[in-house]
Design an enzyme around this catalytic site. Sequence first.
Site, PDB file in Angstrom:
ATOM      1  N   CYS A 275      33.676  66.391  60.039  1.00 60.50           N
ATOM      2  CA  CYS A 275      35.056  67.885  60.836  1.00 60.50           C
ATOM      3  C   CYS A 275      33.561  69.041  60.580  1.00 60.50           C
ATOM      4  CB  CYS A 275      36.418  67.791  60.502  1.00 60.50           C
ATOM      5  SG  CYS A 275      37.225  66.225  59.930  1.00 60.50           S
TER       6      CYS A 275
HETATM    7  N1  SAJ Z   1      30.605  71.192  50.944  1.00 58.15           N
HETATM    8  C1  SAJ Z   1      29.663  71.920  50.144  1.00 58.15           C
HETATM    9  N2  SAJ Z   1      30.513  72.655  48.745  1.00 58.15           N
HETATM   10  C2  SAJ Z   1      31.393  72.954  49.586  1.00 58.15           C
HETATM   11  C3  SAJ Z   1      32.521  72.170  50.154  1.00 58.15           C
HETATM   12  C4  SAJ Z   1      32.410  71.322  50.608  1.00 58.15           C
HETATM   13  O1  SAJ Z   1      28.206  71.425  49.705  1.00 58.15           O
HETATM   14  O2  SAJ Z   1      32.182  74.212  48.608  1.00 58.15           O
HETATM   15  C5  SAJ Z   1      30.082  69.545  51.601  1.00 58.15           C
HETATM   16  C6  SAJ Z   1      30.385  68.501  51.303  1.00 58.15           C
HETATM   17  O3  SAJ Z   1      29.713  67.697  50.544  1.00 58.15           O
HETATM   18  C7  SAJ Z   1      30.414  67.805  52.434  1.00 58.15           C
HETATM   19  C8  SAJ Z   1      31.200  68.309  53.530  1.00 58.15           C
HETATM   20  O4  SAJ Z   1      30.453  70.316  53.156  1.00 58.15           O
HETATM   21  O5  SAJ Z   1      29.153  67.051  52.727  1.00 58.15           O
HETATM   22  C9  SAJ Z   1      32.427  68.374  53.828  1.00 58.15           C
HETATM   23  O6  SAJ Z   1      33.058  68.527  53.352  1.00 58.15           O
HETATM   24  P1  SAJ Z   1      35.047  69.022  53.194  1.00 58.15           P
HETATM   25  O7  SAJ Z   1      35.247  69.047  51.417  1.00 58.15           O
HETATM   26  O8  SAJ Z   1      34.956  70.533  53.665  1.00 58.15           O
HETATM   27  O9  SAJ Z   1      36.077  67.715  53.360  1.00 58.15           O
HETATM   28  P2  SAJ Z   1      36.102  67.327  54.714  1.00 58.15           P
HETATM   29  O10 SAJ Z   1      34.915  67.668  55.599  1.00 58.15           O
HETATM   30  O11 SAJ Z   1      36.905  65.925  54.142  1.00 58.15           O
HETATM   31  O12 SAJ Z   1      36.416  68.384  55.053  1.00 58.15           O
HETATM   32  C10 SAJ Z   1      38.165  67.975  54.963  1.00 58.15           C
HETATM   33  C11 SAJ Z   1      39.253  69.042  56.096  1.00 58.15           C
HETATM   34  N3  SAJ Z   1      39.955  68.577  56.787  1.00 58.15           N
HETATM   35  C12 SAJ Z   1      40.511  68.889  57.847  1.00 58.15           C
HETATM   36  O13 SAJ Z   1      39.563  69.151  58.914  1.00 58.15           O
HETATM   37  C13 SAJ Z   1      41.994  67.943  58.226  1.00 58.15           C
HETATM   38  C14 SAJ Z   1      38.683  70.655  55.629  1.00 58.15           C
HETATM   39  O14 SAJ Z   1      39.407  71.185  56.706  1.00 58.15           O
HETATM   40  C15 SAJ Z   1      39.498  70.275  54.307  1.00 58.15           C
HETATM   41  O15 SAJ Z   1      39.606  72.025  54.357  1.00 58.15           O
HETATM   42  C16 SAJ Z   1      38.475  69.581  53.456  1.00 58.15           C
HETATM   43  O16 SAJ Z   1      38.685  68.316  54.038  1.00 58.15           O
HETATM   44  C17 SAJ Z   1      39.133  69.480  52.505  1.00 58.15           C
HETATM   45  O17 SAJ Z   1      39.390  70.538  51.606  1.00 58.15           O
HETATM   46  O18 SAJ Z   1      38.974  68.778  51.694  1.00 58.15           O
END
Ligand code: SAJ
Length: 440
Positions: A275
């Site tokens: 995403c």
């Molecule tokens: N990441 C960082 N730093 C952060 C947060 C994330 O480096 O502060 C990295 C993670 O390690 C990962 C990537 O970013 O590699 C994405 O992480 P994510 O927490 O955004 O997880 P996702 O990709 O599973 O995002 C989903 C998304 N959900 C939908 O699109 C419906 C996102 O909108 C959500 O906010 C996120 O999950 C969530 O909050 O868990």
Amino acid sequence: MTTKDTLIKKLQDKSAEIAILGLGYVGLPLAVVFGEAGFKVTGIDPDTRKVDLLNKSESYIPDVKTEAVAKLVKSGHLKATTDFSVLKDMDAVSICVPTPLRKTGDPDMSFIMAATEELSKYMHKGMVIVLESTTYPGTTREVLLPKLGAEHGLTVGKDWFLAFSPERVDPGREDYTTINTPKVMGGITEACGEVATAWYEGAIKTVHHVSSAEAAEMAKLLENTFRMINIGLVNELAIMCERLGVDVWEVIDAAATKPFGFMKFTPGPGLGGHCIPIDPLYLSWKMKALNYNARFIGLADEINTNMPRYVVSRLLEAMNDRGRPLQGCRVLVLGAAYKPDIDDVRESPALDVIGLLKKKGAQVDYHDPYIPHIHHEYDGWQMDSVKDMMKAVKEADAVVIVTNHKAYDYAAIIQEAKFVFDTRNATGRIAKGNEKVVRL
Ligand code: SAJ
């Protein structure tokens, strides 16, 4: 009664026949939510494995319990098929297919086009179609509308109804699931929005009706672009803090004490998942077609994409400080998944870190409790997770924590390791052996 009134009545009394196109981590939970609301749901997917498992009352998505599927299959509220012709008998269809990026970085619309192509064969008066796949603003109106309406002499908003409602499924999350996560809904016309909202309100707690499909498409892109840019900001902050000799983790924790006007993000080895690194590029791609350069997205993408290289350069420096060239070094990478405690490796920065270490001549092993095997799609190499993680920790010249799974005993890892490079501050609270640890 108008077509619209008749359809709304069928949706409200649950006599409407529902189809979900695409039975993945979005489509299957949605099918179950509609089934549990009392609708008769037919899941359609070209993947016979998924269809067979579902019809045998088995779930293949961790977030969907097999018991829930079994109950619905037994009661006749859920069945699955690979045969798209069932669409001729359907009243309401949700399209939940993937929207990845091509190798060129452009949107890969092939799944949406294929679903639309199939659906167009069976379009009839009195249908409502909702696209859930994340895509660029304008897709619903520019791609689906012509194919599904005009070609059949059907008038949208009168004979049939078309809307966009972004999926908000976060795999593995238990507090917010499909049924209790507010759903944005935007129609091609006001009547389309009304019909689609009436449908989803029959199953999902909160439906937030916006004025157009474009507004709904853009809302989703704002959500995930917001995350991508803020992650890019803290990644750049990590680089700045290292130059300043300041601990970025301490700085972020301090800023996070502010109870308003701040939202904590943490730096890392890069941006993974299907995403966050991808959705914003659908927006910047569309804006390029409108001669606008989405600079924030471009800059954040550049910073995030460069983080694996930055991690390897920091490791190279740290090993140099210890009198060890990276060439020939035994490096153990801990964690291959794109985020902690899941088994998904899509776009994971771990693959880039490992690839870069290999190119530097390091002897690389990896361990991940959720991912037994990895392969690099472009560079072609593949690896198995080491069997004895602690043995590999002891034998490594450097341990690099790339994904901070909860399953790891970080104190024991520091204890046994010669040197640890921690890209996630997984070891931040551990004092013992701190002299062996360098953090991003
Ligand atoms: N990441 C960082 N730093 C952060 C947060 C994330 O480096 O502060 C990295 C993670 O390690 C990962 C990537 O970013 O590699 C994405 O992480 P994510 O927490 O955004 O997880 P996702 O990709 O599973 O995002 C989903 C998304 N959900 C939908 O699109 C419906 C996102 O909108 C959500 O906010 C996120 O999950 C969530 O909050 O868990």
